[in-house]
Design an enzyme around this catalytic site. Structure first.
Site, mmCIF file in Angstrom:
data_model
loop_
_atom_site.group_PDB
_atom_site.id
_atom_site.type_symbol
_atom_site.label_atom_id
_atom_site.label_comp_id
_atom_site.label_asym_id
_atom_site.label_seq_id
_atom_site.Cartn_x
_atom_site.Cartn_y
_atom_site.Cartn_z
ATOM 1 N N ASP A 1 0.817 -1.210 0.000
ATOM 2 C CA ASP A 1 0.000 0.000 0.000
ATOM 3 C C ASP A 1 0.858 1.269 0.000
ATOM 4 O O ASP A 1 1.938 1.293 0.581
ATOM 5 C CB ASP A 1 -0.927 -0.022 1.230
ATOM 6 N N ASN B 1 1.360 3.284 -3.013
ATOM 7 C CA ASN B 1 1.924 3.671 -4.319
ATOM 8 C C ASN B 1 1.411 5.040 -4.764
ATOM 9 O O ASN B 1 2.167 5.866 -5.283
ATOM 10 C CB ASN B 1 1.537 2.661 -5.406
ATOM 11 N N HIS C 1 2.469 3.182 -9.253
ATOM 12 C CA HIS C 1 2.309 1.727 -9.412
ATOM 13 C C HIS C 1 3.524 1.121 -10.115
ATOM 14 O O HIS C 1 3.952 0.019 -9.795
ATOM 15 C CB HIS C 1 1.023 1.404 -10.185
ATOM 16 N N SER D 1 -7.419 -5.660 -5.259
ATOM 17 C CA SER D 1 -8.545 -6.217 -4.494
ATOM 18 C C SER D 1 -9.822 -6.164 -5.324
ATOM 19 O O SER D 1 -9.910 -5.408 -6.310
ATOM 20 C CB SER D 1 -8.739 -5.419 -3.200
ATOM 21 N N ASN E 1 -10.912 -2.706 -5.711
ATOM 22 C CA ASN E 1 -10.119 -1.730 -6.467
ATOM 23 C C ASN E 1 -10.734 -1.366 -7.825
ATOM 24 O O ASN E 1 -10.296 -0.405 -8.469
ATOM 25 C CB ASN E 1 -8.666 -2.206 -6.639
ATOM 26 N N ARG F 1 1.855 -4.598 6.080
ATOM 27 C CA ARG F 1 1.123 -3.620 5.263
ATOM 28 C C ARG F 1 1.832 -2.295 5.380
ATOM 29 O O ARG F 1 1.887 -1.695 6.459
ATOM 30 C CB ARG F 1 -0.330 -3.467 5.734
ATOM 31 N N SER G 1 -8.383 -4.713 4.835
ATOM 32 C CA SER G 1 -8.911 -4.476 3.480
ATOM 33 C C SER G 1 -9.197 -5.766 2.711
ATOM 34 O O SER G 1 -8.817 -5.899 1.545
ATOM 35 C CB SER G 1 -7.967 -3.569 2.674
ATOM 36 N N GLU H 1 0.680 -12.816 12.464
ATOM 37 C CA GLU H 1 1.187 -11.618 13.124
ATOM 38 C C GLU H 1 1.147 -10.485 12.101
ATOM 39 O O GLU H 1 1.336 -10.709 10.906
ATOM 40 C CB GLU H 1 2.635 -11.835 13.583
HETATM 41 C C1 IPE Z 1 -5.496 -2.801 -0.430
HETATM 42 O O1 IPE Z 1 -5.165 -1.472 -0.546
HETATM 43 C C2 IPE Z 1 -5.371 -3.487 -1.754
HETATM 44 C C3 IPE Z 1 -4.031 -3.622 -2.296
HETATM 45 C C4 IPE Z 1 -2.919 -3.244 -1.734
HETATM 46 C C5 IPE Z 1 -3.951 -4.255 -3.561
HETATM 47 P P1 IPE Z 1 -6.261 -0.331 -0.770
HETATM 48 O O2 IPE Z 1 -5.493 0.930 -0.848
HETATM 49 O O3 IPE Z 1 -7.149 -0.678 -1.901
HETATM 50 O O4 IPE Z 1 -7.122 -0.404 0.585
HETATM 51 P P2 IPE Z 1 -8.034 0.674 1.297
HETATM 52 O O5 IPE Z 1 -8.997 1.187 0.291
HETATM 53 O O6 IPE Z 1 -7.115 1.748 1.778
HETATM 54 O O7 IPE Z 1 -8.686 -0.050 2.437
HETATM 55 C C1 IPE Z 2 -1.548 0.074 -3.460
HETATM 56 O O1 IPE Z 2 -1.283 1.423 -3.515
HETATM 57 C C2 IPE Z 2 -1.583 -0.587 -4.808
HETATM 58 C C3 IPE Z 2 -2.907 -1.015 -5.251
HETATM 59 C C4 IPE Z 2 -4.023 -0.927 -4.601
HETATM 60 C C5 IPE Z 2 -2.954 -1.611 -6.563
HETATM 61 P P1 IPE Z 2 -2.467 2.454 -3.572
HETATM 62 O O2 IPE Z 2 -2.807 2.736 -4.983
HETATM 63 O O3 IPE Z 2 -3.608 2.009 -2.722
HETATM 64 O O4 IPE Z 2 -1.783 3.735 -2.914
HETATM 65 P P2 IPE Z 2 -2.475 4.806 -1.989
HETATM 66 O O5 IPE Z 2 -3.071 4.075 -0.824
HETATM 67 O O6 IPE Z 2 -3.521 5.509 -2.802
HETATM 68 O O7 IPE Z 2 -1.353 5.706 -1.585
HETATM 69 MG MG MG Z 3 -4.114 2.304 -0.774
#
Ligand code: IPE
Ligand code: IPE
Ligand code: MG
Length: 239
Positions: A21, A23, A38, A66, A69, A185, A193, A204
């Site tokens: 998480d 990116n 990404h 997910s 997503n 995470r 999530s 853990e």
């Molecule tokens: C969880 O991250 C999914 C992935 C890392 C692929 P999200 O960024 O989608 O989760 P939420 O929305 O913050 O819960």
């Molecule tokens: C996680 O990074 C990657 C995917 C969900 C594919 P995010 O895209 O959720 O990054 P933030 O949470 O918006 O910073």
């Molecule tokens: Mg995220």
């Protein structure tokens, strides 16, 4: 630090997972597009796969996309799909002759996923299904609740009258993986999530503040050291 000695530590987890998480935030901070975040995240993922393997950890799960997503912009989703397409090609090219098994967890029959991604995912699983060294589980179009429902529906379909944990687990995507010991995470968010719901009940957890593209080998070692200090009781009393 003596990596060789560290590797031999019997407390080293056997199955770890990354919720990659941050990116988007990593990119925004640098005035880049989310897609560039990404891309940087993918580059880091490849490095982390090498570190995890180097440390002798047997199984690695990673949350790539997910079920939720799909709520993101078409532009971002399209970019991610193209990235997965590339990721599957790179994995095939790099690892096909190694003792590495790939599992893709998630609904690969969903028509929102490009056919090419679904086919490449199925092909990679099929080509590596008899390997028994390192296992990489990429969770794409994955949700823990959706996985549990998939299992329930397969069990109904099979006509069984009684289900126990062992039978249930045979239908999980991770059926042939080791128990999930440790989940990392990044980005400071402290939630699951919808990740590996059944599998993580006794895992853990570790929530470093670093955003995924900046999470490096040193951070991984720090995380593992934290894991190794923990006393996993599984409901029993302290040994
Ligand atoms: C969880 O991250 C999914 C992935 C890392 C692929 P999200 O960024 O989608 O989760 P939420 O929305 O913050 O819960
Ligand atoms: C996680 O990074 C990657 C995917 C969900 C594919 P995010 O895209 O959720 O990054 P933030 O949470 O918006 O910073
Ligand atoms: Mg995220």
């Amino acid at each position: 630090m003596n990596i060789e000695k560290f590797k031999q530590d019997p407390r080293m987890p056997k199955h770890i997972a990354f919720i990659v998480d941050g990116n988007g935030r990593w990119a925004t901070k640098r005035n880049l597009t989310r897609s560039m975040g990404h891309e940087a995240g993918f580059e880091n993922l490849k490095k982390q796969i090498e570190f995890v393997q180097e440390l002798g950890i047997k199984n690695l799960s990673m949350y790539c996309f997910s079920c939720e997503n799909w709520k993101r912009s078409k532009q971002e989703v399209d970019f991610l799909m193209e990235l997965f397409n590339r990721m599957l090609d790179e994995f095939k090219q790099k690892y096909i002759n190694k003792d590495i098994r790939f599992i893709i967890s998630g609904n690969m029959n969903d028509e929102r996923l490009p056919l090419i991604v679904r086919n490449k995912a199925k092909e990679l699983m099929e080509l590596t299904k008899d390997k028994n060294g390192f296992v990489i589980n990429a969770c794409i179009n994955y949700g823990g609740r959706q996985e549990i429902l998939k299992v329930v529906n397969e069990l109904i379909e099979s006509g069984v009258k009684i289900v126990d944990e062992k039978l249930f687990e045979k239908h999980l995507y991770t059926a042939e993986m080791l128990p999930l010991d440790f989940v990392i995470r990044t980005s400071g968010e402290k939630r699951l999530s919808n990740f590996l719901t059944w599998q993580s009940t006794y895992s853990e957890w570790y929530f470093p503040k670093k955003l995924w593209p900046s999470f490096n080998k040193k951070d991984l070692i720090k995380a593992l050291k934290s894991y190794m200090k923990r006393d996993r009781r599984f409901g029993a009393v302290k040994a």
